[in-house]
Design an enzyme around this catalytic site. Structure first.
Site, PDB file in Angstrom:
ATOM      1  NE  ARG A  16       4.476   8.181  -0.774  1.00 18.13           N
ATOM      2  CZ  ARG A  16       4.624   7.556  -1.932  1.00 18.13           C
ATOM      3  NH1 ARG A  16       5.816   7.497  -2.510  1.00 18.13           N
ATOM      4  NH2 ARG A  16       3.587   6.985  -2.528  1.00 18.13           N
TER       5      ARG A  16
ATOM      6  CB  CYS B 295      -0.902  -0.022   1.242  1.00 15.02           C
ATOM      7  SG  CYS B 295      -2.052   1.356   1.352  1.00 15.02           S
ATOM      8  CG  HIS B 296       2.854   2.408  -3.447  1.00 15.95           C
ATOM      9  ND1 HIS B 296       2.235   1.283  -3.922  1.00 15.95           N
ATOM     10  CD2 HIS B 296       3.120   3.178  -4.526  1.00 15.95           C
ATOM     11  CE1 HIS B 296       2.151   1.355  -5.231  1.00 15.95           C
ATOM     12  NE2 HIS B 296       2.666   2.500  -5.631  1.00 15.95           N
ATOM     13  NE  ARG B 297      -2.487   2.843  -7.309  1.00 14.32           N
ATOM     14  CZ  ARG B 297      -2.087   3.278  -8.504  1.00 14.32           C
ATOM     15  NH1 ARG B 297      -1.860   4.566  -8.696  1.00 14.32           N
ATOM     16  NH2 ARG B 297      -1.924   2.429  -9.499  1.00 14.32           N
TER      17      ARG B 297
ATOM     18  CG  ASP C 274      -1.888   1.106  -2.967  1.00 15.79           C
ATOM     19  OD1 ASP C 274      -0.805   0.517  -3.200  1.00 15.79           O
ATOM     20  OD2 ASP C 274      -1.980   2.078  -2.189  1.00 15.79           O
TER      21      ASP C 274
END
Length: 358
Positions: free
Chosen positions: A240, A208-210, A281
């Site tokens: 991040r 999950c990074h979007r 995602d």
């Protein structure tokens, strides 16, 4: 021919690993790494374990807004292209590196081969959609992974030099998955303290990074869903988001989630291939789940790869605990004869076409 390939993000490294292996048998390739993904776990390790040739140029550009990043890349890519004078530029997908490479090349009248052309989400609110559309418009050769991409281009009036070749990601998946036993010692996941993690026998795999899913409320819902499952979840965290994810899990006592540093490609396809189900995602991971015949739930508002949605093999979910769990409980229907991403030889087809037009 002399061909400049421009990459910057980990999905592009994977595709370049597959295509460069074939391309360099017949052509001179100059590899330009923009630096968009700069973390060692998201860049260096990919080049090492996939045996991608060391970049001829590493531009070291990362961070900042889309305009700043793309503009700085454009300046430096143009300088390299003027110096190298390539016969062709190869670009992948939809990143800022892709768009910067496209603008630089087209203004220097260098033909562009766009690999993974034609995919559409149907919204300009997604920055990657903008990058892909603009790159498609200025490319001389459009290599499509799937039939739907060809149809999207056709609907936009682009039919010249459009080729359905299959997906280089599938080429890479087939090649490296067949060699996992050779690389067994490289299958590692590490926690935030850089301690090696034991991979459980049964687990879910989450990526999950979007930016669309980065708010604390959405991350809480996604993590809450994963924490409530019968098996632990392995979750490699984007740099991040590290502090935010750690805080949410600690504050809510989410002990059923194993947080790790970003994993290498070999570890990722091992985790996908051996997990119970996938929640993601990522456009790349949802395809890899499909390649591995693992049920996938994609937390996103748009269908990125319609071919994966057949038989509920992949389903969209909102970033809500109940919706994610409901989708995970839907039984998928796999059809062994359904191979929308090609036969694992997309890169050979791309090079054959390049040879015929070069």
């Amino acid at each position: 021919m002399k061909i400049c390939t421009i990459v910057g993000a980990r999905p592009q490294f994977i595709k370049a690993a597959a295509l460069s292996r074939v391309l360099r048998k017949e052509h001179i390739e100059i590899l330009i790494h923009t630096g968009q993904h700069y973390d060692a776990n998201m860049s260096d390790i990919f080049f090492e374990e996939l045996q991608i040739p060391k970049p001829d140029y590493n531009l070291g550009i990362s961070g900042g807004g889309h305009g700043k990043m793309t503009g700085e890349m454009l300046i430096k890519i143009e300088e390299v292209l003027i110096k190298e004078k390539p016969d062709m530029v190869v670009l992948y997908g939809d990143t800022n590196s892709t768009l910067a490479g496209a603008i630089a090349a087209v203004k220097l009248h260098i033909p562009i081969c766009h690999v993974e052309a034609g995919n559409r989400l149907g919204t300009l609110s997604n920055p990657e959609e903008v990058n892909r559309i603009l790159t498609d418009k200025v490319s001389a050769f459009l290599f499509c992974c799937v039939e739907s991409a060809v149809e999207f281009l056709k609907a936009e009036g682009q039919t010249k030099n459009v080729y359905l070749v299959g997906d280089p990601m599938y080429d890479a998946f087939c090649f490296y998955r067949g060699r996992l036993n050779e690389y067994k010692s490289n299958i590692n996941a590490f926690d935030f303290d850089n301690e090696k993690i034991t991979i459980p026998e049964n687990y879910y795999y989450l990526t999950c990074h979007r930016p669309e899913n980065e708010s604390e409320d959405k991350l809480f819902e996604i993590l809450s869903a994963m924490n409530s499952l019968e098996y632990k979840t392995i979750y490699p965290v984007h740099p991040r988001n590290k502090e935010k994810i750690y805080s949410i899990c600690k504050k809510n006592n989410f002990k059923n989630i194993i947080l790790t540093l970003p994993v290498s490609y070999l570890t990722s396809i091992y985790l996908v291939s051996n997990c119970t189900k996938v929640v993601t995602d990522s456009g790349g991971v949802q395809r890899e789940a499909f390649f591995a015949k693992k049920q996938c739930v994609t937390v996103f508002n748009y269908i990125a790869w319609p071919e994966t949605m057949a038989g509920n093999c992949n389903q969209l979910a909102s970033p809500q605990k109940d919706d994610i769990l409901a989708k995970l409980n839907v039984k998928p229907e796999w059809k062994n004869s359904y191979e929308p991403f090609g036969d694992g030889k997309a890169c050979e087809k791309i090079v054959s076409i390049i040879n015929s037009v070069g």
